[in-house]
Design a protein around this motif. Structure first.
Motif, PDB file in Angstrom:
ATOM      1  N   ARG A 145       0.677  -1.452   0.358  1.00  0.00           N
ATOM      2  CA  ARG A 145      -0.143   0.187   0.324  1.00  0.00           C
ATOM      3  C   ARG A 145       1.003   1.449   0.260  1.00  0.00           C
ATOM      4  O   ARG A 145       0.541   2.246  -0.761  1.00  0.00           O
ATOM      5  CB  ARG A 145      -0.984  -0.020   1.232  1.00  0.00           C
ATOM      6  CG  ARG A 145      -2.101  -0.755   1.328  1.00  0.00           C
ATOM      7  CD  ARG A 145      -2.813  -0.736   2.478  1.00  0.00           C
ATOM      8  NE  ARG A 145      -3.208  -0.709   3.613  1.00  0.00           N
ATOM      9  CZ  ARG A 145      -2.760  -1.925   4.336  1.00  0.00           C
ATOM     10  NH1 ARG A 145      -3.494  -2.963   4.057  1.00  0.00           N
ATOM     11  NH2 ARG A 145      -2.771  -1.431   5.884  1.00  0.00           N
ATOM     12  N   ARG A 146       2.065   1.131   0.789  1.00  0.00           N
ATOM     13  CA  ARG A 146       2.402   2.626   0.617  1.00  0.00           C
ATOM     14  C   ARG A 146       3.575   2.908  -0.871  1.00  0.00           C
ATOM     15  O   ARG A 146       3.492   3.780  -1.251  1.00  0.00           O
ATOM     16  CB  ARG A 146       4.759   1.925   1.574  1.00  0.00           C
ATOM     17  CG  ARG A 146       3.841   2.557   3.378  1.00  0.00           C
ATOM     18  CD  ARG A 146       5.079   2.147   3.952  1.00  0.00           C
ATOM     19  NE  ARG A 146       5.671   1.195   3.654  1.00  0.00           N
ATOM     20  CZ  ARG A 146       7.262   1.820   2.818  1.00  0.00           C
ATOM     21  NH1 ARG A 146       7.844   3.200   2.898  1.00  0.00           N
ATOM     22  NH2 ARG A 146       7.999   0.992   2.554  1.00  0.00           N
ATOM     23  N   ILE A 147       3.555   2.161  -1.987  1.00  0.00           N
ATOM     24  CA  ILE A 147       3.753   2.268  -3.231  1.00  0.00           C
ATOM     25  C   ILE A 147       3.165   3.801  -3.444  1.00  0.00           C
ATOM     26  O   ILE A 147       3.300   4.684  -4.509  1.00  0.00           O
ATOM     27  CB  ILE A 147       3.300   1.044  -4.094  1.00  0.00           C
ATOM     28  CG1 ILE A 147       4.715   0.167  -4.156  1.00  0.00           C
ATOM     29  CG2 ILE A 147       3.817   1.464  -5.677  1.00  0.00           C
ATOM     30  CD1 ILE A 147       3.914  -1.224  -4.832  1.00  0.00           C
ATOM     31  N   PHE A 148       1.465   3.645  -3.246  1.00  0.00           N
ATOM     32  CA  PHE A 148       0.763   4.760  -3.204  1.00  0.00           C
ATOM     33  C   PHE A 148       0.217   5.616  -1.863  1.00  0.00           C
ATOM     34  O   PHE A 148      -0.574   6.625  -1.972  1.00  0.00           O
ATOM     35  CB  PHE A 148      -1.002   4.627  -3.497  1.00  0.00           C
ATOM     36  CG  PHE A 148      -0.748   3.591  -5.145  1.00  0.00           C
ATOM     37  CD1 PHE A 148      -1.369   4.178  -6.904  1.00  0.00           C
ATOM     38  CD2 PHE A 148      -0.119   2.209  -5.577  1.00  0.00           C
ATOM     39  CE1 PHE A 148      -0.798   3.296  -7.658  1.00  0.00           C
ATOM     40  CE2 PHE A 148      -0.598   1.589  -6.175  1.00  0.00           C
ATOM     41  CZ  PHE A 148      -1.142   2.297  -7.507  1.00  0.00           C
ATOM     42  N   GLY A 149       1.095   5.325  -1.137  1.00  0.00           N
ATOM     43  CA  GLY A 149       1.428   6.624   0.048  1.00  0.00           C
ATOM     44  C   GLY A 149       0.082   6.112   0.818  1.00  0.00           C
ATOM     45  O   GLY A 149       0.105   7.245   1.492  1.00  0.00           O
ATOM     46  N   LEU A 150      -0.433   4.907   1.210  1.00  0.00           N
ATOM     47  CA  LEU A 150      -1.254   4.486   1.679  1.00  0.00           C
ATOM     48  C   LEU A 150      -1.029   3.416   3.249  1.00  0.00           C
ATOM     49  O   LEU A 150      -0.081   2.221   2.856  1.00  0.00           O
ATOM     50  CB  LEU A 150      -3.224   3.900   1.672  1.00  0.00           C
ATOM     51  CG  LEU A 150      -3.204   4.190  -0.425  1.00  0.00           C
ATOM     52  CD1 LEU A 150      -4.011   3.845  -1.220  1.00  0.00           C
ATOM     53  CD2 LEU A 150      -3.742   5.858   0.505  1.00  0.00           C
ATOM     54  N   GLU A 151      -1.548   3.679   4.443  1.00  0.00           N
ATOM     55  CA  GLU A 151      -1.207   2.965   6.074  1.00  0.00           C
ATOM     56  C   GLU A 151      -2.454   2.588   5.637  1.00  0.00           C
ATOM     57  O   GLU A 151      -2.122   1.225   6.877  1.00  0.00           O
ATOM     58  CB  GLU A 151      -0.143   4.550   6.562  1.00  0.00           C
ATOM     59  CG  GLU A 151       1.166   4.616   5.842  1.00  0.00           C
ATOM     60  CD  GLU A 151       1.857   3.792   5.747  1.00  0.00           C
ATOM     61  OE1 GLU A 151       2.273   2.672   6.426  1.00  0.00           O
ATOM     62  OE2 GLU A 151       2.784   4.180   5.011  1.00  0.00           O
TER      63      GLU A 151
END
Length: 346
Positions: free
Chosen positions: A244-250
């Motif tokens: 998810r961090r590829i898209f800045g999501l946590e």
């Protein structure tokens, strides 16, 4: 947690694979304006460190199966081991720990007409350390399957996305006698060769034709034809598991919503359009809509709940369950980690 950063090319590559999980590197490179070698290296790095995984999955509805959203309440000391046991089952997906580590959420599949005999409904309540089990039958899916949040990310332009979307599935003619064991059924009928090939695709959706042909005991042209048939029948689709961090999501959370029955369809479609929603469905049970949302962080989740969800007039009540850890995603665990676990036997 991985410490490395991701860039626009990473995000574009994930989006391209979401559109066509088996697209060639040369085709992706042409659309993205980079070299074939750059795409191959980038994909190899993302796959190698576990950031991206292309999966070939089967559609339960096309196979006549029923899906259940299962919530399991456990004693605090047992939730982890019960979740791991559920993850090793072939009939579960999306196994997660939530609610302070005492609740497990998962998706279970059962053959149509056998819902009442589902293992998770019948046997989980008798599992030691399980306090309570509730199950919600999935009645209709508004968003999910081969669609994910990546499709809403606008990482690619519409022109790029259109060039990457696969065209109409064509059935390649197969000369008589060239393939053994892949007569395969049509519609929801799968033979043993199909199952062997699908098992490989579930682990790696980009498995080569030669390896699939060896598993199915047939020619590569037969494999190509059979994959086209399964996709045309909507039995087989390709999805991407991504960090998810590829898209800045946590932050990931499950929402259980109650709406007026007459508003279920309208509200479900509205949820499906939200950029934060990665899955949305109508269910049985005390709540009639369910959604999985992913946000940048806790403040972003709060903003989502107090703006987009608050704007849905039909919503009477919302229960929000943050997910702490994903134990299993859509695919079965690797062969070395599978098998029936003590306490949740088949």
């Amino acid at each position: 947690m991985k410490s490395r950063s991701y860039d626009d090319l990473d995000r574009q590559l994930v989006h391209a694979l979401q559109l066509d999980g088996r697209a060639s590197f040369s085709r992706i490179a042409q659309v993205l304006g980079v070299s074939d070698q750059t795409v191959a290296r980038r994909y190899g790095r993302l796959r190698g460190d576990g950031s991206v995984r292309v999966l070939g999955l089967t559609n339960p509805a096309a196979l006549g199966e029923v899906q259940w959203l299962v919530r399991v309440q456990c004693t605090p000391d047992a939730a982890g081991s019960v979740a791991e046991a559920l993850a090793r089952r072939d009939d579960t997906a999306w196994v997660s720990l939530a609610s302070g580590g005492t609740e497990i959420n998962c998706m279970a599949r059962a053959e149509g007409g056998q819902q009442g005999d589902s293992l998770l409904l019948q046997r989980l309540p008798r599992t030691p350390s399980v306090v309570a089990v509730t199950a919600h039958c999935v009645l209709h899916t508004f968003f999910g399957g081969d669609l994910s949040m990546v499709n809403k990310s606008e990482t690619l332009t519409e022109e790029q996305a259109e060039r990457l979307r696969p065209g109409p599935v064509e059935h390649a003619a197969e000369p008589a006698g060239t393939g053994a064991g892949t007569g395969g059924g049509s519609g929801g009928r799968l033979d043993e060769a199909d199952h062997r090939m699908l098992a490989l695709l579930e682990q790696d959706g980009r498995t080569g034709l030669a390896e699939l042909a060896a598993a199915g005991g047939c020619s590569q042209s037969t494999v190509r034809r059979r994959l086209a048939e399964l996709q045309a029948a909507r039995i087989l689709y390709f999805d991407v598991n991504y960090e998810r961090r590829i898209f800045g999501l946590e932050t990931c959370a499950m929402l259980w919503l109650s709406v007026a029955p007459a508003e279920v369809e309208k509200t479900g479609r509205a949820l499906a359009d939200h950029p934060e929603v990665t899955f949305a469905c109508a269910t049985t049970g005390p709540t009639n809509l369910h959604a999985v949302v992913i946000c940048a962080d806790i403040p972003a989740l709060y903003t989502y709940l107090t703006t987009r969800i608050a704007a849905l007039d039909a919503v009477r009540q919302v229960e929000t369950t943050p997910l702490l850890r994903r134990v299993k995603s859509a695919a079965s665990l690797p062969q070395t980690g599978r098998g029936r676990a003590e306490g949740v036997r088949g």
